[in-house]
Each structure stands twice: as C-alpha cells, then as structure tokens.
Design an enzyme around this catalytic site. Structure first.
Site, PDB file in Angstrom:
ATOM      1  N   SER A 121       2.870  94.097  82.536  1.00  0.00           N
ATOM      2  CA  SER A 121       1.622  93.455  82.940  1.00  0.00           C
ATOM      3  C   SER A 121       1.792  92.041  83.496  1.00  0.00           C
ATOM      4  O   SER A 121       0.900  91.549  84.173  1.00  0.00           O
ATOM      5  CB  SER A 121       0.645  93.437  81.775  1.00  0.00           C
ATOM      6  OG  SER A 121       1.165  92.650  80.727  1.00  0.00           O
ATOM      7  N   LYS A 174      -9.797  99.286  80.393  1.00  0.00           N
ATOM      8  CA  LYS A 174      -9.412  98.710  81.687  1.00  0.00           C
ATOM      9  C   LYS A 174     -10.078  99.518  82.807  1.00  0.00           C
ATOM     10  O   LYS A 174     -11.285  99.402  82.984  1.00  0.00           O
ATOM     11  CB  LYS A 174      -7.887  98.628  81.785  1.00  0.00           C
ATOM     12  CG  LYS A 174      -7.317  97.600  80.786  1.00  0.00           C
ATOM     13  CD  LYS A 174      -5.836  97.376  80.901  1.00  0.00           C
ATOM     14  CE  LYS A 174      -5.398  96.201  80.041  1.00  0.00           C
ATOM     15  NZ  LYS A 174      -4.557  96.577  78.894  1.00  0.00           N
ATOM     16  N   HIS A 181      -2.253 100.081  82.114  1.00  0.00           N
ATOM     17  CA  HIS A 181      -2.515  99.426  83.399  1.00  0.00           C
ATOM     18  C   HIS A 181      -2.373 100.382  84.583  1.00  0.00           C
ATOM     19  O   HIS A 181      -2.260  99.933  85.723  1.00  0.00           O
ATOM     20  CB  HIS A 181      -1.559  98.250  83.615  1.00  0.00           C
ATOM     21  CG  HIS A 181      -1.968  97.002  82.899  1.00  0.00           C
ATOM     22  ND1 HIS A 181      -3.040  96.227  83.296  1.00  0.00           N
ATOM     23  CD2 HIS A 181      -1.453  96.402  81.805  1.00  0.00           C
ATOM     24  CE1 HIS A 181      -3.159  95.187  82.482  1.00  0.00           C
ATOM     25  NE2 HIS A 181      -2.213  95.268  81.565  1.00  0.00           N
TER      26      HIS A 181
HETATM   27  C1  LIG Z   1      -4.416  96.263  77.454  1.00  0.00           C
HETATM   28  C2  LIG Z   1      -3.246  96.933  76.848  1.00  0.00           C
HETATM   29  C3  LIG Z   1      -3.267  97.423  75.538  1.00  0.00           C
HETATM   30  C4  LIG Z   1      -4.445  97.176  74.622  1.00  0.00           C
HETATM   31  O1  LIG Z   1      -5.499  98.012  74.938  1.00  0.00           O
HETATM   32  P1  LIG Z   1      -6.844  97.892  74.073  1.00  0.00           P
HETATM   33  O2  LIG Z   1      -7.496  99.214  74.251  1.00  0.00           O
HETATM   34  O3  LIG Z   1      -7.613  96.750  74.624  1.00  0.00           O
HETATM   35  O4  LIG Z   1      -6.426  97.665  72.661  1.00  0.00           O
HETATM   36  C5  LIG Z   1      -2.177  98.118  75.067  1.00  0.00           C
HETATM   37  N1  LIG Z   1      -1.086  98.303  75.840  1.00  0.00           N
HETATM   38  C6  LIG Z   1      -1.015  97.828  77.087  1.00  0.00           C
HETATM   39  C7  LIG Z   1       0.212  98.061  77.902  1.00  0.00           C
HETATM   40  C8  LIG Z   1      -2.087  97.128  77.627  1.00  0.00           C
HETATM   41  O5  LIG Z   1      -2.002  96.634  78.865  1.00  0.00           O
END
Ligand SMILES: *Cc1c(COP(=O)(O)O)cnc(C)c1O
Length: 399
Positions: free
Chosen positions: A183, A242, A211
């Site tokens: 990320s 997301k 992502h």
């Molecule tokens: C955003 C993200 C998470 C966390 O996701 P949530 O549902 O907000 O807990 C976990 N792993 C990765 C790779 C992320 O980018």
C-alpha cells in the site's frame, strides 16, 4: 490511582509529538467523495481515500443500505453462531466466493479481524509461516499469535522467499503470506512466481487483496486475476471498507475446509458481533454494480493513467505502475510534510508519509485516485502539485 500513570502517558504523548509522529484527524462535514469539506470550511479535492470506485458516498450504496435496514433491521446483537446469521449473510458469503472463484467465504467485522483470526486456526508449533516484510499490520499481528516458525522475506524478493522456504522444509505445513498490493508503493505482488515456489516447496499461499478487489483485473477480481494466478491462491482475505462500498467488514475466501474450520475456531469470528445488515445489503449491491458493468473500473484506470502521466510531465517522480495508489516521491522527510501542508492550502488533501512508515529518505505524498474524480478535479489537483512543486522543489527535476 491514575496519577503516576497519567504523567507517564503524558511523557509518551510528548515523545510522539517530538518525533513528528503525531496524527491529526481531519473532521469532514460532508460525505466521503472526490471533493470534501472540512470542519474549518475548507473545500478540498480528496486524494487520500481508499474510495477507488467512488461507492463510499454514492446514493446507490445508501439506498441499498436503507433497503436492508428496513427489511432486516439495524443489528443482530449476537455473534454469528448464536443468533447472528440472516439469509443475507450467507448470500453475501456465497456471492464473494463466486465472485473470487473460491469454494466458500466467511465474513468478519473487518479485514483486520480476518487476518488476526486466520493464522492461529491453520498453524501450530509444527508449522511455518513465511511473510513478506511489507505486509499489512493486521497480517503481522495475526502471525504474532501463532507458535509456528515465523520467517520473513524481503519485499517481493523471490530468491529470499525460496531460501526461507528451504529453511522451513522440516515443518508439517508451510504458508506463504503476502499483500496483493503493497500500500505504500502501489506495487503488485508477483503471484505467479510465488505460486510456482509454493508448488515446488509444498506450501499454501495466502493473499490479502484489500487494495485490489473490485479494481484490478478485467473483472475486478483482484491480483490473482490481474497477474494470471487465478485459481492458484489458496486463501484470499479482503475488506469491504475500500472499493466494495467503503463502510466496513472483511472476509476470508478459500477452500471449503479452511472456511469451515474458521467458522468453528476463529476467535474474532466467534467472539465478535455479526456484520450489520445494512452493510451486508450494500456490499451485495456493490457486487451487483461491479458485475453489471466495468464502467467504474475503466474510469478509475483512465483517471489513474492520466494522473500518473501528468505528474511525470510536470517533473515529479512517481513510482511506476498502474495502481491507483500513486506515490509522489520527495525523499526528504521535512519536504514531504511541507509539501502536504502546501497542497492543502492549494485545495488538495493528500497525506505525506515519512519514516518509519516508509524507509528513511524515501518520504512521499501518497495519492489515491478514484473513479469519482472528474477531469476538472484531477486537472485542479495537478495544477496544485505544479504550484507547490514550483515553490518547494523536489522530485525528478531535482530542484
Ligand atoms: C485496509 C487494509 C486492511 C484492513 O481492512 P479493514 O477492513 O479496514 O480492517 C487489511 N489489510 C490490508 C492489506 C489493507 O490494505
């Protein structure tokens, strides 16, 4: 008595501030979207949400959530196995599995929960987990909970991964864990090579595709699809927070036996509340939208390509790639912080990331593009970057 602790905590807070690591929360007065208004009245183009498909503030999501709210109620006041499962929860799990091409899927309150609840169910002291050094905090925490041999390989370094697999050759089971997209860089994991090594060394592969799902690959099915490794990944985890609506919720999609065992044993699943019906209903609607049309995905890809190209043309250094995470490399920590502040005064919200979140001397502004951005939004954002760049320098032109 709290008094002694109070002083100690005050010292710790001061240390966070002194290290320049204090986080400030921007308070939005509006829905999430391409343009937002903050509490201080400033109107900003938003370049830092994970709102890739623009669904977070979309009326279609609110409508779907309303409909589910009316039909299924606000919440269930229960974990899944007691009385917290409605027909829509199973429908969403089956839908996620079908979408991702796995045998089954299981919902969690978040992807953070999914990752912290996964590893301890599958791995014991007899086993080994081999993890990319840049994996998300929730994978790191999930791995901390297991007694298995824990090995870490250098980011996307396949020779190092192979060495670590050899070190783990005595284990009963081996599991390779990686983010699908890293990320901070927007780089995509080399899943075909990882799967080749996994086959050679009899390991399972776990990919956190938070992502990528909804946006990468011709069908939006994420990195297995976009890299051509579809069907070779054993375990997928991901978020509904997301691209898939942007509220909250997560899942594990995998083989039937893995999902069944998680339902029996995974602690964040067993001991935390069921996902709220409005979120489940909206997630189903988000998947409907994604499967009905590639329009948002195409818009996102076009926006991303345009923005990456334009930033390069104005002399900024952008890490190469195609992901809507577009890191603008500035190098110097102070420059990155000032650059972000100046962007804000130019009407753009984009956060600077510095050490220790990224390596020292590799500070950057991480921008994230959305299908919701209009041409005018992106043109204005590029103009802001150009203005700040002219004032402060930085990037490829070496000013
Ligand atoms: C955003 C993200 C998470 C966390 O996701 P949530 O549902 O907000 O807990 C976990 N792993 C990765 C790779 C992320 O980018």
């Amino acid at each position: 008595m709290f008094d002694t602790v109070k002083d100690q905590l005050a010292e710790e807070l001061a240390a966070v501030r002194d290290a320049g690591m204090e986080k400030h929360e921007a308070i939005l007065e509006t829905r999430q979207g391409a343009r937002i208004t903050l509490q201080d009245g400033s109107e900003l183009i938003n370049l830092c949400a994970n709102n890739y498909l623009g669904l977070a503030g979309d009326p279609a999501m609110a409508d779907a959530a309303h409909a589910a709210l009316d039909q299924w109620g606000f919440g269930l006041a229960s974990v899944r196995f007691i009385c917290g499962t409605q027909e829509i929860h199973r429908r969403l799990e089956e839908r996620i599995a079908t979408f991702l091409g796995t045998e089954d899927a299981i919902l969690f309150g978040s992807c953070f929960d999914a990752n912290t609840g996964l590893f301890e169910v599958l791995l014991t002291a007899d086993d080994a987990v081999i993890s990319d050094e840049l994996n998300h905090a929730s994978i790191i925490d999930g791995i901390r909970l297991v007694k298995a041999q824990r090995l870490r390989y250098r980011n996307s370094d396949m020779a190092d991964l192979e060495t670590k697999l050899q070190e783990a050759s005595g284990a009963r089971r081996r599991l390779i864990a990686t983010d699908g997209v890293f990320s901070m860089d927007g780089y995509i994991a080399n899943l075909p090579a990882i799967c080749d090594l996994a086959e050679r060394y009899d390991a399972m592969v776990m990919v956190d595709d938070s992502h990528a799902v909804g946006i990468l690959g011709p069908g939006g099915r994420g990195t297995p699809e976009s890299t051509g490794a579809g069907g070779r990944v054993d375990i997928l985890t991901g978020t509904l927070g997301k691209a898939i609506g942007g509220a909250s919720g997560g899942y594990v999609a995998s083989r039937r036996e893995v999902v069944e065992l998680l339902r029996q044993r995974s602690r964040p699943y067993l001991f935390s509340n069921t996902v709220a019906p409005p979120i489940v209903g909206a997630a189903l609607a988000a998947l409907d939208l994604l499967e009905a049309s590639g329009e948002r995905r195409e818009r996102l890809a076009a926006n991303t390509a345009w923005f990456r190209e334009r930033l390069g043309q104005i002399g900024l250094e952008v890490l190469p790639g195609e992901h809507p995470i577009v890191p603008v490399m500035l190098g110097d920590e102070n420059l990155a912080v000032r650059f972000s502040e100046e962007l804000r005064s130019e009407g753009v919200l984009a956060v600077g990331f510095t050490y220790p979140v990224v390596p020292r001397g590799r500070a950057r502004i991480r921008t994230q593009i959305s299908a919701a951005h209009s041409d005018a939004d992106l043109e204005q954002a590029v103009a802001a970057f150009a203005a700040v760049h002219a004032r402060l320098g930085g990037g490829a032109s070496g000013a």
